[in-house]
Structure formats: structure tokens, C-alpha cells
Design a protein around this motif. Structure first.
Motif, PDB file in Angstrom:
ATOM      1  N   ARG A 123       0.828  -1.204   0.000  1.00 36.90           N
ATOM      2  CA  ARG A 123       0.000   0.000   0.000  1.00 36.90           C
ATOM      3  C   ARG A 123       0.863   1.256   0.000  1.00 36.90           C
ATOM      4  O   ARG A 123       0.569   2.236  -0.677  1.00 36.90           O
ATOM      5  CB  ARG A 123      -0.916   0.024   1.225  1.00 36.90           C
ATOM      6  N   LEU A 124       1.946   1.204   0.760  1.00 41.98           N
ATOM      7  CA  LEU A 124       2.860   2.350   0.779  1.00 41.98           C
ATOM      8  C   LEU A 124       3.439   2.590  -0.607  1.00 41.98           C
ATOM      9  O   LEU A 124       3.612   3.721  -1.043  1.00 41.98           O
ATOM     10  CB  LEU A 124       3.998   2.116   1.771  1.00 41.98           C
ATOM     11  N   CYS A 180       1.451   4.558  -4.257  1.00 40.31           N
ATOM     12  CA  CYS A 180       1.420   5.918  -4.803  1.00 40.31           C
ATOM     13  C   CYS A 180       2.780   6.418  -5.262  1.00 40.31           C
ATOM     14  O   CYS A 180       2.916   7.578  -5.650  1.00 40.31           O
ATOM     15  CB  CYS A 180       0.861   6.888  -3.763  1.00 40.31           C
ATOM     16  N   LEU A 181       3.775   5.573  -5.212  1.00 38.45           N
ATOM     17  CA  LEU A 181       5.110   6.039  -5.601  1.00 38.45           C
ATOM     18  C   LEU A 181       5.254   6.115  -7.117  1.00 38.45           C
ATOM     19  O   LEU A 181       4.750   5.270  -7.843  1.00 38.45           O
ATOM     20  CB  LEU A 181       6.197   5.113  -5.032  1.00 38.45           C
ATOM     21  N   SER A 182       5.987   7.126  -7.571  1.00 35.30           N
ATOM     22  CA  SER A 182       6.180   7.307  -9.006  1.00 35.30           C
ATOM     23  C   SER A 182       7.228   6.321  -9.528  1.00 35.30           C
ATOM     24  O   SER A 182       7.849   5.587  -8.758  1.00 35.30           O
ATOM     25  CB  SER A 182       6.668   8.727  -9.271  1.00 35.30           C
ATOM     26  N   SER A 188      10.060   6.977 -10.456  1.00 38.01           N
ATOM     27  CA  SER A 188      11.421   7.322 -10.030  1.00 38.01           C
ATOM     28  C   SER A 188      11.930   6.258  -9.072  1.00 38.01           C
ATOM     29  O   SER A 188      13.130   6.089  -8.900  1.00 38.01           O
ATOM     30  CB  SER A 188      11.435   8.668  -9.293  1.00 38.01           C
ATOM     31  N   TYR A 189      10.973   5.570  -8.409  1.00 38.88           N
ATOM     32  CA  TYR A 189      11.351   4.550  -7.435  1.00 38.88           C
ATOM     33  C   TYR A 189      11.465   3.204  -8.139  1.00 38.88           C
ATOM     34  O   TYR A 189      10.649   2.298  -7.959  1.00 38.88           O
ATOM     35  CB  TYR A 189      10.293   4.492  -6.311  1.00 38.88           C
ATOM     36  N   LEU A 237      17.754   3.661  -1.643  1.00 42.32           N
ATOM     37  CA  LEU A 237      16.719   3.829  -0.617  1.00 42.32           C
ATOM     38  C   LEU A 237      16.269   2.461  -0.130  1.00 42.32           C
ATOM     39  O   LEU A 237      16.067   1.556  -0.925  1.00 42.32           O
ATOM     40  CB  LEU A 237      15.524   4.564  -1.229  1.00 42.32           C
ATOM     41  N   LEU A 283      13.194   0.789   2.081  1.00 47.86           N
ATOM     42  CA  LEU A 283      11.902   1.040   2.685  1.00 47.86           C
ATOM     43  C   LEU A 283      11.508  -0.209   3.452  1.00 47.86           C
ATOM     44  O   LEU A 283      11.490  -1.295   2.891  1.00 47.86           O
ATOM     45  CB  LEU A 283      10.921   1.249   1.544  1.00 47.86           C
ATOM     46  N   VAL A 331      14.408   4.316   5.295  1.00 49.37           N
ATOM     47  CA  VAL A 331      13.120   4.849   5.748  1.00 49.37           C
ATOM     48  C   VAL A 331      12.326   3.714   6.368  1.00 49.37           C
ATOM     49  O   VAL A 331      12.058   2.698   5.731  1.00 49.37           O
ATOM     50  CB  VAL A 331      12.312   5.450   4.571  1.00 49.37           C
ATOM     51  N   VAL A 381       8.817   2.568   8.291  1.00 46.14           N
ATOM     52  CA  VAL A 381       7.434   2.946   8.602  1.00 46.14           C
ATOM     53  C   VAL A 381       6.882   1.931   9.592  1.00 46.14           C
ATOM     54  O   VAL A 381       6.743   0.754   9.258  1.00 46.14           O
ATOM     55  CB  VAL A 381       6.538   2.936   7.343  1.00 46.14           C
ATOM     56  N   ILE A 418      -1.181   6.097   6.892  1.00 47.50           N
ATOM     57  CA  ILE A 418      -0.778   6.104   5.493  1.00 47.50           C
ATOM     58  C   ILE A 418      -0.970   4.762   4.778  1.00 47.50           C
ATOM     59  O   ILE A 418      -0.523   4.580   3.649  1.00 47.50           O
ATOM     60  CB  ILE A 418       0.677   6.594   5.319  1.00 47.50           C
ATOM     61  N   VAL A 419      -1.621   3.815   5.436  1.00 45.48           N
ATOM     62  CA  VAL A 419      -1.885   2.550   4.714  1.00 45.48           C
ATOM     63  C   VAL A 419      -3.384   2.254   4.656  1.00 45.48           C
ATOM     64  O   VAL A 419      -4.142   2.820   5.390  1.00 45.48           O
ATOM     65  CB  VAL A 419      -1.179   1.341   5.367  1.00 45.48           C
TER      66      VAL A 419
END
Lengths: 104, 169
Positions: free
Chosen positions: B10-11, B14-16, B18-19, B93, B95, B123, B125, B168-169
Motif C-alpha cells: 500500500r505504501l 502511490c510512488l512514481s 522514479s522509485y 533507498l 523502505l 526509511v 514505517v 498512510i496505509v
């Protein structure tokens, strides 16, 4: 029923859901907009599981009881007191990461 | 594992692009996450045709309620696998959201950073299940992560260096 891939269909057609305090079960039910009674198993108590159920109850999203008070809860419940559960916002996470990594 | 995988997907939702490419690391004993991940990536490829991902497995670092001391041993064992993997992938990165599997990976990245081999932003979460207390992974990675995100205000109060963005999930 044990390991169905997804309970989505059953959830969709339910009018009321009675569940253990597992996060996945609670959230999936609330996201489908179904009224939920969370039953805490005092014996199998996993404190961390309780945290979410307790908070959801405090915020007015679920009803809450244990095995011995379930019948009483079902008899006296007023589902109209339950608040609708707003969805989470992963887009806020995406914005945050974009900002932090300079992807704007 | 299970709930963690659902949350992390779910996190990612929404990532573009770029990831990209995305490298997934799973515990060897995890049977269900791979299918969820492949399904997610397949859907994603429908929108972003150049989408790329990899999937690797490392030994599980810790069983639920495993004792402290034996956990250190099993985690060190997992690090033996996560270190070469992290070196190979050299992620910009990382996550993660709490399963024991993330600890060896983050520690590996941290070590590679100390050795000036690769600087990775970590990062973390914390799971939405964690309202008042942090998970064990969380307690450890609070000190190793660059950004530590919590989803409930109580935790923000207790861990002031954390970031609170709401649910955020």
C-alpha cells in the motif's frame, strides 16, 4: 474456510462482522464499511494486537468485547453509534518521500 | 510476511516510477508474500511498461517470541546473507515496515555506509498496528534509520525524532 485466499466476497455480503483483533481483519472490514465487533481473547492475549483494537474502539469505529460478553454485546448493541472509517492516505507518504529525496 | 507485505505494498502504491527498479527481500520461510508482490508488480506493469523489480530471499531473522539471545544469533546468520545481497544491489533507498527480515538488511546497508561503499537512505514505517508501543524492529531501527515514520500520535510523542503523517496505509 480455513485458508481462503480472500474474504473480500464474504465481507461484501455481510451485514455485521464479528472478528478477532487481528489488524488485517479489522482494517479490511472497516474499509468495506461494515459494522465490526472485535472480540478479545483474554487467554491468547497478544498485547500488541490489543493496541489497535483498543484505539479503534476509542475512536468510535468498532465495538469491543470478550468471549464471555459477546452475547450481551450482540443483544444491546447500537450500530448507529459507529463512525465511518476514513481510508489511509498513502499519497501523503509518497509526497513525503518525494520531498525528502528531492523528486519534486 | 503477511500483514507487513500488505502494508508495504500500500505504501508503494502511490510512488512514481522514479522509485525503480524495486528490489524485494523476503524471508525464506515466507510463503504468501511472493504472490502478493508479483500481483502488485503485474498491475503496475500495466501502467508503467518499463517497470522492473527483483525478488530475493534471506534466512528469517527471528521467529515470533524467539528469545533475545538466540535472536541475536539468528539475526547475525541472516546478516551473512543480507550483506552480500545489499552490496550487490547497492540501493539508494531502503523502505521497510517492521518484519524481522528488515533488520539484517538495514544493518547491512548501515555497515556499507560506514565503510563508505554505498550510502543508503533508510526509511522505516512502523506498522499501523503499533499505536502505543514500537515493535522490536522499530526499537532497533529508530536509531539506524534516516526517517522513522509512525502512524499514531502517541508514538510521535514517545519518539520525538519520528515523523507523523497520520494513517498512510
Amino acid at each position: 474456510f480455513r485458508f481462503k485466499d480472500s474474504l473480500a466476497e464474504d465481507l461484501q455480503s455481510a451485514d455485521l462482522v464479528i472478528s478477532h483483533a487481528g489488524a488485517g481483519s479489522c482494517l479490511e472490514t472497516l474499509e468495506k464499511g461494515k459494522p465490526l465487533i472485535v472480540v478479545i481473547n483474554d487467554k491468547l492475549m497478544d498485547n500488541h494486537q490489543l493496541e489497535l483494537a483498543r484505539q479503534l474502539h476509542r475512536d468510535g469505529y468498532v465495538l469491543y468485547c470478550n468471549c464471555s460478553t459477546l452475547v450481551e454485546t450482540l443483544q444491546s448493541m447500537d450500530l448507529s453509534t459507529l463512525k465511518p472509517f476514513p481510508p489511509g492516505q498513502p499519497e501523503k507518504f509518497a509526497s513525503f518521500l518525494d520531498k525528502v529525496l528531492g523528486f519534486q | 510476511t503477511g500483514g507487513h507485505t500488505t502494508e508495504i505494498l500500500r505504501l508503494l502504491s502511490c510512488l512514481s516510477e522514479s522509485y525503480s527498479p524495486r528490489h524485494y527481500v523476503l524471508a525464506d520461510s515466507d510463503k504468501m508474500s511472493e504472490a502478493k508482490i508479483r500481483s502488485f508488480e503485474q498491475k503496475r506493469a500495466e501502467t508503467f511498461s518499463e517497470s522492473q523489480f527483483t525478488l530475493d530471499r534471506i534466512p528469517r531473522s527471528r521467529e515470533v517470541r524467539q528469545s533475545w539471545i538466540s535472536s541475536v544469533v539468528t539475526t547475525l546468520h541472516s546478516i551473512l546473507y543480507s550483506l552480500p545481497l545489499t552490496y550487490k544491489r547497492k540501493p539508494d533507498l531502503i523502505l521497510c515496515n517492521g518484519p524481522g527480515t528488515c533488520v539484517p538488511v538495514c544493518i547491512s546497508a548501515f555497515l556499507l555506509g560506514l565503510l563508505r561503499i554505498k550510502r543508503t537512505i533508510i526509511v522505516y514505517v512502523e506498522s499501523i498496528c503499533r499505536v502505543e508501543t514500537l515493535s522490536l524492529s522499530g526499537k532497533i531501527l529508530y536509531y539506524f534509520s534516516d526517517y522513522f515514520i509512525v502512524q499514531w500520535p502517541d508514538l510521535k510523542k514517545k519518539y520525538p525524532k519520528s515523523v507523523y503523517l497520520g494513517r498512510i496505509v
